[in-house]
Design a protein around this motif. Structure first.
Motif: not given
Length: 142
Positions: A117-128
């Motif tokens: 899981m990776c959460r970006f500075p804009n708050g979006r969270q993504r599973r890579l």
């Protein structure tokens, strides 16, 4: 806030690094503690849980510096192919990803088939999920 979340301690994906790369990334993270403390802390956290191998003993298809990584964002379905590089090698290429970025920190040490899981500075969270790894060529190690 940027977060790399690989689950709780029991379920976290294991990551692997060779000793030389571990030392280089540790030095980089320590050098960034004043200028980029959030990324330094995330990288140091990943290093703390890495299994470190002697030269030549790293498992096949492990994401290392200068390797080319194919991964899918399981939220959007978007597939990307990137080269993981140190910040001083980033340049203008959109296919290069810095180890000090959310994606770089998330991918380092993973193997084909691993997810994170990776959460970006804009708050979006993504599973890579790592789909493929091409090891670095000899010229990129110099």
């Amino acid at each position: 806030m940027t977060i790399v979340d690989r689950g709780n301690d029991e379920s976290r994906t294991k990551i692997h690094m060779n000793a030389l790369e571990f030392d280089a990334l540790n030095a980089l993270a320590n050098a960034l503690t004043c200028s980029e403390p959030e990324f330094a802390g995330l990288l140091l956290g990943e290093l703390d849980r890495a299994t470190v191998y002697s030269s030549g003993a790293l498992p096949d298809q492990t994401v290392v510096m200068n390797s080319i990584v194919e991964y899918v964002d399981e939220v959007s379905g978007r597939i990307r192919i990137v080269k993981l590089v140190f910040p001083n090698r980033l340049g203008a290429s959109t296919s290069h990803v810095s180890i000090t970025s959310p994606v770089g920190i998330a991918l380092i040490g993973l193997s084909v088939g691993d997810t994170t899981m990776c959460r970006f500075p804009n708050g979006r969270q993504r599973r890579l999920r790592v789909l493929g790894v091409t090891p670095p060529d000899e010229s990129s190690l110099a």
